[in-house]
Motif scaffolding. Sequence first.
Motif, PDB file in Angstrom:
ATOM      1  N   VAL A 162      -3.000 -83.539 -25.861  1.00 42.36           N
ATOM      2  CA  VAL A 162      -3.992 -84.327 -25.143  1.00 42.36           C
ATOM      3  C   VAL A 162      -5.179 -83.410 -24.888  1.00 42.36           C
ATOM      4  O   VAL A 162      -5.023 -82.322 -24.355  1.00 42.36           O
ATOM      5  CB  VAL A 162      -3.428 -84.860 -23.808  1.00 42.36           C
ATOM      6  N   GLY A 163      -6.349 -83.844 -25.272  1.00 43.02           N
ATOM      7  CA  GLY A 163      -7.544 -83.041 -25.070  1.00 43.02           C
ATOM      8  C   GLY A 163      -8.444 -83.661 -24.028  1.00 43.02           C
ATOM      9  O   GLY A 163      -8.411 -84.856 -23.782  1.00 43.02           O
ATOM     10  N   PHE A 164      -9.206 -82.848 -23.405  1.00 48.76           N
ATOM     11  CA  PHE A 164     -10.166 -83.306 -22.416  1.00 48.76           C
ATOM     12  C   PHE A 164     -11.541 -82.792 -22.811  1.00 48.76           C
ATOM     13  O   PHE A 164     -11.663 -81.735 -23.422  1.00 48.76           O
ATOM     14  CB  PHE A 164      -9.811 -82.770 -21.015  1.00 48.76           C
ATOM     15  N   PHE A 165     -12.538 -83.531 -22.481  1.00 51.30           N
ATOM     16  CA  PHE A 165     -13.893 -83.052 -22.676  1.00 51.30           C
ATOM     17  C   PHE A 165     -14.728 -83.477 -21.489  1.00 51.30           C
ATOM     18  O   PHE A 165     -14.388 -84.414 -20.776  1.00 51.30           O
ATOM     19  CB  PHE A 165     -14.502 -83.547 -23.995  1.00 51.30           C
ATOM     20  N   TYR A 166     -15.785 -82.768 -21.272  1.00 48.49           N
ATOM     21  CA  TYR A 166     -16.677 -83.034 -20.156  1.00 48.49           C
ATOM     22  C   TYR A 166     -18.084 -83.216 -20.689  1.00 48.49           C
ATOM     23  O   TYR A 166     -18.497 -82.526 -21.608  1.00 48.49           O
ATOM     24  CB  TYR A 166     -16.647 -81.875 -19.153  1.00 48.49           C
ATOM     25  N   ILE A 167     -18.795 -84.135 -20.103  1.00 44.64           N
ATOM     26  CA  ILE A 167     -20.180 -84.383 -20.481  1.00 44.64           C
ATOM     27  C   ILE A 167     -21.063 -83.884 -19.355  1.00 44.64           C
ATOM     28  O   ILE A 167     -20.833 -84.200 -18.188  1.00 44.64           O
ATOM     29  CB  ILE A 167     -20.422 -85.887 -20.732  1.00 44.64           C
ATOM     30  N   SER A 168     -22.065 -83.108 -19.704  1.00 44.90           N
ATOM     31  CA  SER A 168     -22.995 -82.618 -18.696  1.00 44.90           C
ATOM     32  C   SER A 168     -24.393 -83.152 -18.992  1.00 44.90           C
ATOM     33  O   SER A 168     -24.659 -83.655 -20.085  1.00 44.90           O
ATOM     34  CB  SER A 168     -22.998 -81.083 -18.663  1.00 44.90           C
ATOM     35  N   ASN A 169     -25.261 -83.065 -18.011  1.00 47.25           N
ATOM     36  CA  ASN A 169     -26.656 -83.520 -18.138  1.00 47.25           C
ATOM     37  C   ASN A 169     -26.752 -84.995 -18.513  1.00 47.25           C
ATOM     38  O   ASN A 169     -27.630 -85.405 -19.254  1.00 47.25           O
ATOM     39  CB  ASN A 169     -27.418 -82.654 -19.147  1.00 47.25           C
ATOM     40  N   HIS A 170     -25.833 -85.818 -17.992  1.00 50.24           N
ATOM     41  CA  HIS A 170     -25.808 -87.243 -18.306  1.00 50.24           C
ATOM     42  C   HIS A 170     -26.764 -88.047 -17.438  1.00 50.24           C
ATOM     43  O   HIS A 170     -27.068 -89.182 -17.752  1.00 50.24           O
ATOM     44  CB  HIS A 170     -24.399 -87.805 -18.153  1.00 50.24           C
ATOM     45  N   GLY A 171     -27.229 -87.484 -16.334  1.00 47.66           N
ATOM     46  CA  GLY A 171     -28.211 -88.160 -15.498  1.00 47.66           C
ATOM     47  C   GLY A 171     -27.641 -89.133 -14.483  1.00 47.66           C
ATOM     48  O   GLY A 171     -28.387 -89.786 -13.761  1.00 47.66           O
ATOM     49  N   ILE A 172     -26.329 -89.271 -14.428  1.00 51.00           N
ATOM     50  CA  ILE A 172     -25.733 -90.170 -13.428  1.00 51.00           C
ATOM     51  C   ILE A 172     -25.591 -89.383 -12.126  1.00 51.00           C
ATOM     52  O   ILE A 172     -24.889 -88.373 -12.099  1.00 51.00           O
ATOM     53  CB  ILE A 172     -24.362 -90.700 -13.883  1.00 51.00           C
ATOM     54  N   PRO A 173     -26.233 -89.837 -11.074  1.00 52.30           N
ATOM     55  CA  PRO A 173     -26.148 -89.106  -9.803  1.00 52.30           C
ATOM     56  C   PRO A 173     -24.707 -89.022  -9.291  1.00 52.30           C
ATOM     57  O   PRO A 173     -23.925 -89.969  -9.437  1.00 52.30           O
ATOM     58  CB  PRO A 173     -27.009 -89.939  -8.847  1.00 52.30           C
ATOM     59  N   GLN A 174     -24.353 -87.901  -8.697  1.00 52.46           N
ATOM     60  CA  GLN A 174     -23.004 -87.688  -8.196  1.00 52.46           C
ATOM     61  C   GLN A 174     -22.597 -88.765  -7.195  1.00 52.46           C
ATOM     62  O   GLN A 174     -21.444 -89.182  -7.145  1.00 52.46           O
ATOM     63  CB  GLN A 174     -22.871 -86.294  -7.571  1.00 52.46           C
TER      64      GLN A 174
END
Length: 112
Positions: A3-15
Motif C-alpha cells: 500500500v503506497g501513500f502520496f501527499y500533494i502540496s501547494n494545492h491551494g486548499i486552506p487548512q
Amino acid sequence: MNVGFFYISNHGIPQEIIDKVLSAVKVYFSLPLETKMKLYHKAVGNFKGYEFLLGSNTNPANRGDLHEGFTIGWEELMLKENNEKQVNDGAMAGANVWPLEPAGFREACLNY
C-alpha cells in the motif's frame, strides 16, 4: 499487498476547509450503521450515498472491499433550478443525497 501513500502540496486548499471536511466525515462515519444505511447508494438508485464496509467488491476472489464511503457527484454550493446537466449526465446523474447529520456535512464536502 503493498500500500503506497502520496501527499500533494501547494494545492491551494486552506487548512480550515480541510479541517472542516475531516471533522464532518469523522462525525458521519461514527454514526450507527442503521443511520448511515438510510442513504445506502443502491437504495437511492444513482450510485450516490453511503457504501458500507464490504459493500462493494472489485475482486471476486475476495469477500468485499475493506472501506466504507460516501459518494457524491459535483454540484454547486448554491443549487440552480432546472439544472439539465445534473439530471442527464450519465450513470452518475441525478441529485446528490445528503445526511441530516452532522449539520454542515454538505457544505463542508462541497467547500472542500
